[in-house]
Scaffold this motif. Structure first.
Motif, PDB file in Angstrom:
ATOM      1  N   VAL A  95       0.832  -1.211   0.000  1.00  0.00           N
ATOM      2  CA  VAL A  95       0.000   0.000   0.000  1.00  0.00           C
ATOM      3  C   VAL A  95       0.866   1.259   0.000  1.00  0.00           C
ATOM      4  O   VAL A  95       0.500   2.274  -0.582  1.00  0.00           O
ATOM      5  N   ALA A  96       2.046   1.163   0.629  1.00  0.00           N
ATOM      6  CA  ALA A  96       2.928   2.335   0.631  1.00  0.00           C
ATOM      7  C   ALA A  96       3.354   2.683  -0.791  1.00  0.00           C
ATOM      8  O   ALA A  96       3.583   3.842  -1.124  1.00  0.00           O
ATOM      9  N   GLU A  97       3.426   1.677  -1.659  1.00  0.00           N
ATOM     10  CA  GLU A  97       3.824   1.917  -3.042  1.00  0.00           C
ATOM     11  C   GLU A  97       2.706   2.563  -3.855  1.00  0.00           C
ATOM     12  O   GLU A  97       2.971   3.305  -4.784  1.00  0.00           O
ATOM     13  N   LEU A  98       1.449   2.244  -3.521  1.00  0.00           N
ATOM     14  CA  LEU A  98       0.358   2.600  -4.429  1.00  0.00           C
ATOM     15  C   LEU A  98      -0.673   3.582  -3.895  1.00  0.00           C
ATOM     16  O   LEU A  98      -1.214   4.374  -4.644  1.00  0.00           O
ATOM     17  N   ALA A  99      -0.968   3.493  -2.590  1.00  0.00           N
ATOM     18  CA  ALA A  99      -2.188   4.134  -2.111  1.00  0.00           C
ATOM     19  C   ALA A  99      -2.015   5.627  -1.827  1.00  0.00           C
ATOM     20  O   ALA A  99      -0.960   6.067  -1.393  1.00  0.00           O
ATOM     21  N   ASP A 100      -3.083   6.400  -2.086  1.00  0.00           N
ATOM     22  CA  ASP A 100      -3.125   7.793  -1.637  1.00  0.00           C
ATOM     23  C   ASP A 100      -3.602   7.839  -0.195  1.00  0.00           C
ATOM     24  O   ASP A 100      -3.102   8.611   0.607  1.00  0.00           O
ATOM     25  N   ALA A 108      -1.848   8.174   3.128  1.00  0.00           N
ATOM     26  CA  ALA A 108      -0.833   7.133   3.246  1.00  0.00           C
ATOM     27  C   ALA A 108       0.373   7.666   4.020  1.00  0.00           C
ATOM     28  O   ALA A 108       0.914   6.992   4.900  1.00  0.00           O
ATOM     29  N   ALA A 109       0.767   8.886   3.734  1.00  0.00           N
ATOM     30  CA  ALA A 109       1.952   9.434   4.401  1.00  0.00           C
ATOM     31  C   ALA A 109       1.753   9.466   5.911  1.00  0.00           C
ATOM     32  O   ALA A 109       2.645   9.104   6.680  1.00  0.00           O
ATOM     33  N   PHE A 116       2.161   6.145   7.835  1.00  0.00           N
ATOM     34  CA  PHE A 116       3.534   5.717   8.078  1.00  0.00           C
ATOM     35  C   PHE A 116       4.325   6.692   8.950  1.00  0.00           C
ATOM     36  O   PHE A 116       5.200   6.285   9.698  1.00  0.00           O
ATOM     37  N   PRO A 144       8.823  -4.008  -1.788  1.00  0.00           N
ATOM     38  CA  PRO A 144       8.088  -2.778  -1.457  1.00  0.00           C
ATOM     39  C   PRO A 144       8.466  -2.286  -0.063  1.00  0.00           C
ATOM     40  O   PRO A 144       8.550  -3.070   0.872  1.00  0.00           O
ATOM     41  N   ILE A 145       8.708  -1.000   0.045  1.00  0.00           N
ATOM     42  CA  ILE A 145       9.163  -0.420   1.306  1.00  0.00           C
ATOM     43  C   ILE A 145       8.010   0.333   1.954  1.00  0.00           C
ATOM     44  O   ILE A 145       7.375   1.165   1.319  1.00  0.00           O
ATOM     45  N   PRO A 146       7.726   0.050   3.231  1.00  0.00           N
ATOM     46  CA  PRO A 146       6.590   0.719   3.880  1.00  0.00           C
ATOM     47  C   PRO A 146       6.926   2.157   4.289  1.00  0.00           C
ATOM     48  O   PRO A 146       6.980   2.490   5.463  1.00  0.00           O
ATOM     49  N   ASP A 147       7.172   2.991   3.320  1.00  0.00           N
ATOM     50  CA  ASP A 147       7.518   4.378   3.595  1.00  0.00           C
ATOM     51  C   ASP A 147       7.177   5.173   2.337  1.00  0.00           C
ATOM     52  O   ASP A 147       7.841   5.035   1.308  1.00  0.00           O
ATOM     53  N   THR A 148       6.115   5.977   2.434  1.00  0.00           N
ATOM     54  CA  THR A 148       5.643   6.663   1.230  1.00  0.00           C
ATOM     55  C   THR A 148       6.664   7.656   0.684  1.00  0.00           C
ATOM     56  O   THR A 148       6.672   7.930  -0.505  1.00  0.00           O
ATOM     57  N   SER A 149       7.540   8.167   1.552  1.00  0.00           N
ATOM     58  CA  SER A 149       8.483   9.168   1.062  1.00  0.00           C
ATOM     59  C   SER A 149       9.538   8.539   0.164  1.00  0.00           C
ATOM     60  O   SER A 149      10.291   9.226  -0.501  1.00  0.00           O
ATOM     61  N   ARG A 160       8.777   6.540  -2.309  1.00  0.00           N
ATOM     62  CA  ARG A 160       8.193   6.206  -3.595  1.00  0.00           C
ATOM     63  C   ARG A 160       8.973   6.796  -4.754  1.00  0.00           C
ATOM     64  O   ARG A 160       9.302   6.123  -5.702  1.00  0.00           O
ATOM     65  N   ARG A 166      14.776   2.012  -9.087  1.00  0.00           N
ATOM     66  CA  ARG A 166      14.167   0.720  -9.313  1.00  0.00           C
ATOM     67  C   ARG A 166      14.813   0.025 -10.486  1.00  0.00           C
ATOM     68  O   ARG A 166      15.069   0.622 -11.515  1.00  0.00           O
TER      69      ARG A 166
END
Ligand code: ATP
Ligand code: ADP
Ligand code: SF4
Ligand code: SF4
Ligand code: MG
Ligand code: MG
Lengths: 359, 340
Positions: free
Chosen positions: A238-243, A259-260, A263, B273-278, B280, B285
């Motif tokens: 979800v961190a890769e895709l979701a808003d 999402a931000a 986390f 996949p890394i659980p950190d939106t920053s 992205r 890659r």
């Protein structure tokens, strides 16, 4: 949209008009209960959320938390008579709950589509991949087989199947796991749906193929400006895709935010627990993982008060509250929602001093 | 039980080699027609060389079908190799018969991938966990029941659940039952095939910690089979990356994750996949194209060349040998990354 299917893909590439006021998908106080011999399974219990066109909502939760039951309810795919569904599921303003199944079937495929975890369950083993996409397309579009076949080949090409002109005549078992997943995505996209639900779309796949599929979903979403719901137990995905992200526990939402924020400043003890349990490649290796104790509850006997209380380290913080009163799912600022009795100061302090330093 | 946070190998006392594998091979024949003539072979495992020291955890990682489970089944001699050698504690076990293998079964145990299908649904937990005692005719001080209850307690299950059936337990609890059964005879080597893959993240962490505690307490040696690279980093001392039946890279954990040399390893790591939106946007890659080729007809030269972004002509014709490029760090590539 263009009526000429030859142009369907090209036309679809034009962004759709911006949302007109209310969200494209709106779920309100959804309850899905299954009467069984052992008692009533409350798979989904008072769930509300919405998704706009052009946005991606990630739904995260452990197995049995009600994710798939939610998506099947939206798609109208629960077997008739098995589920007791109440509340509202508004698709572009039309309530799907209680709608005539034939009407829901017409919306499915045309305006909303679903990608499943197991592509084989969604594809028929005796028909070629091409035939299945052609049939799915022709249900909603009155075109010749030849035109539909061309459309199918275009879609397979679009989702990255090599040599689509010959592979279109393969049977599902002749495809690898990743290719089947792509083929199912092609099938789901055949009518250019406005809502796409992906239920664990990459759980059965290797990381390299998972990365390809996530890229594909991201690209298609941007191209078609659809509303996307991606369901998974993997916070990385979800961190890769979701808003936006909704965290579910025992059939309910416990946290919802951008999402931000999930986390960077998660506020619910269950979300903290999920983050602490996972080993992470982007951090120094920790000596020891911090699991959540115990196991998720049975949905027949959901604990009184807060359903998470038997596993929560902070359940005693507000006297008896966590054991007696169900915490309301409420906005704690800027659209960040949680269902927890902890006060703002406690949450801030626990996150800063106990949780974050150990992640 | 020790709940200390003893890290892996560095602090644990590592002994001499317990397991030595040399050129290990398993080709499954493909037969066709009335006469069942052999028309080819699935080269599931095709020449593995590595060793594992006492008290160490070596992980095998790689995409589905690369031969991890087959390797595990070879090491535990559930199947017989078609080539190469397996030495356990100085003894060659490659071709031991079932009866010669029986006494060694105590030393080598396997935990299976699927906690749902690996337990017999018609047997109680007591029967399942106690089976190794009966099969091996082992005498227990206070009877089998007491021994089983001690084991259940050890893996964090309620000893009172002795008479329950597998379906009454959750996935994580079932995996604990499997672990208790494995531990019954105090094995030296445990081959764990995806022991946590089927579990939810919160339960997965419980089982990972349990495996760590048991290792410290009983000085166990693990060969872990896994595909989740984050879990692998957490549990391993050393890691071997497999592709189409071969080892592409093998190194100690830190070196592998910080300075991966084989392009395939680099690609695998960049796909997690890394659980950190920053992250992205910032992440570099590397996207591999397509799927793993068939192990019936693996590509010539370097088996990875059909998907490798660094491939040159030589990669198609000449197979790179697995060689040491840094201390304790071997890779099989003509053009390695991060090479000094
Ligand atoms: N008994 C058998 N006969 C023929 N081929 C086999 C047999 N067992 C395994 N294989 C093949 O050998 C290859 C390696 O299989 P293996 O089960 O070792 O893969 P794996 O790395 O464990 O994959 P996964 O991650 O999916 O568990 C695969 O191509 C598989 O289809
Ligand atoms: N048809 C059904 N009858 C009874 N219980 C069901 C049915 N479908 C799902 N459930 C139960 O509902 C709960 C949520 O299931 P599900 O939505 O599939 O979970 P997940 O979050 O893993 O997708 C589980 O406890 C499951 O056993
Ligand atoms: S309401 Fe109480 S038990 Fe529930 S999450 Fe908050 S602190 Fe924990
Ligand atoms: S040998 Fe060539 S093809 Fe193989 S990994 Fe190295 S660069 Fe890539
Ligand atoms: Mg599900
Ligand atoms: Mg396997």
């Amino acid at each position: 949209m263009s009526q000429n299917p030859e142009d369907a893909l090209a036309a679809a590439a034009e962004p759709r008009p911006a949302a007109t006021g209310s969200p494209f998908l709106q779920v309100r106080e959804l309850r899905v209960h299954f009467p069984t011999d052992d008692g009533v399974v409350k798979s989904v219990d008072d769930l509300s959320f919405s998704v706009d066109r052009g946005r991606t909502l990630g739904i995260v939760g452990e197995s049995g938390s009600g994710k798939s039951v939610t998506s099947l309810s939206i798609m109208g795919l629960h077997k008739a008579g098995t589920a007791r569904i109440t509340g509202e599921i508004l698709l572009d303003g039309q309530n799907l709950v209680g709608m005539n199944p034939d009407r829901v079937r017409k919306l499915r495929g045309k305006r909303m589509a679903m990608i499943f975890q197991d592509p084989l369950s969604a594809m028929h083993p005796f028909y070629t991949v091409g035939t299945q996409i052609v049939e799915a397309y022709r249900i909603h579009n009155p075109v010749s087989k030849k035109v539909a076949r061309k459309h199918a080949i275009d879609l397979l090409d679009r989702v990255g199947i090599p040599n689509p002109t010959s592979r279109v005549d393969d049977y599902p078992h002749q495809f690898s796991g990743g290719m089947r997943q792509r083929a199912m995505i092609a099938m789901a996209l055949s009518c250019d749906p406005e809502l796409l639900i992906a239920d664990e779309p990459t759980t059965a796949l290797d990381v390299t193929v998972q990365a390809q599929i996530l890229d594909l979903i991201r690209d298609l979403q941007q191209e078609f400006n659809s509303a996307v719901v991606i369901i998974t137990h993997d916070l990385g995905v979800v961190a890769e895709l979701a808003d936006d992200i909704m965290v579910m526990y025992a059939g309910r939402a416990v946290e919802y935010s951008s999402a931000a924020d999930i986390f960077n400043t998660p506020q619910h003890p269950y979300t903290w627990g999920l983050l602490s349990s996972m080993p992470r490649l982007d951090r120094e290796r920790t000596e020891r993982l911090q699991p959540i104790k115990g196991t998720p509850p049975s949905l027949i006997n959901v604990p009184e008060g807060c359903p998470f209380n038997p596993r929560c380290a902070y359940a005693g913080t507000n006297g008896n509250l966590s054991f007696t009163v169900r915490p309301e799912f409420r906005d704690v600022g800027g659209g960040h929602h949680i269902a927890c009795h902890l006060g703002a100061e406690d949450r801030m302090r626990i996150w800063d001093t106990e949780i974050r330093p150990k992640l | 039980m020790s709940t200390q946070t003893d890290g892996p190998a560095a602090e644990r006392r590592l002994g001499e080699d317990l397991l030595v594998v040399d050129g290990l091979q398993k080709h499954f024949p493909i037969r066709r027609g009335l006469l069942q003539r052999q028309v080819g072979a699935v080269q599931a495992v095709d020449g593995l060389t590595f060793s594992v020291r006492r008290g160490e955890t070596l992980s095998l990682v790689g995409e589905s079908g690369c031969g991890k489970t087959t390797t595990g089944r070879l090491l535990t001699r559930l199947i017989e190799p078609t080539g190469g050698r397996i030495q356990l504690d100085g003894r060659d076990i490659s071709h031991l018969s079932t009866s010669d293998m029986r006494p060694l079964r105590r030393d080598v145990q396997m935990i299976f991938q699927d906690p749902y299908s690996s337990l017999n649904p018609r047997h109680t937990v007591g029967t399942i966990v106690g089976a190794p005692f009966r099969l091996q005719k082992v005498q227990t001080e206070n009877g089998v029941k007491k021994a089983v209850q001690d084991l259940l307690e050890l893996v964090g299950l309620n000893p009172e659940h002795y008479n329950r059936y597998p379906h009454e337990f959750s996935g994580g609890q079932r995996q604990r039952i499997g672990i208790a059964r494995t531990l019954a005879l105090r094995p030296k080597l445990i081959v764990a095939d995806e022991p946590v893959s089927a579990l939810d993240v919160s339960i997965q962490a419980q089982v990972v910690n349990l495996l760590e505690d048991l290792q410290n307490e009983f000085d166990l040696t693990y060969v872990m089979i896994a595909h989740d690279l984050s879990v692998v980093r957490h549990v391993s001392d050393r890691v071997a990356v497999m592709y189409l039946g071969k080892i592409m890279e093998i190194a100690d954990r830190t070196s592998l994750y910080e300075r991966p040399m084989h392009p395939y390893t680099v690609a695998l790591l960049s796909a997690v996949p890394i659980p950190d939106t920053s992250r992205r946007e910032r992440r570099e890659r590397i996207r591999l194209q397509g799927d793993v080729p068939s192990p019936i007809n693996p590509p010539s030269g370097c088996r990875f060349h059909t998907r490798c972004w660094k491939a040159q002509e030589v990669c198609k014709t000449t197979e790179p040998a697995l060689v040491e490029l840094a201390p304790g760090h071997q890779a099989a590539c003509h053009f390695p990354e991060n090479a000094a």
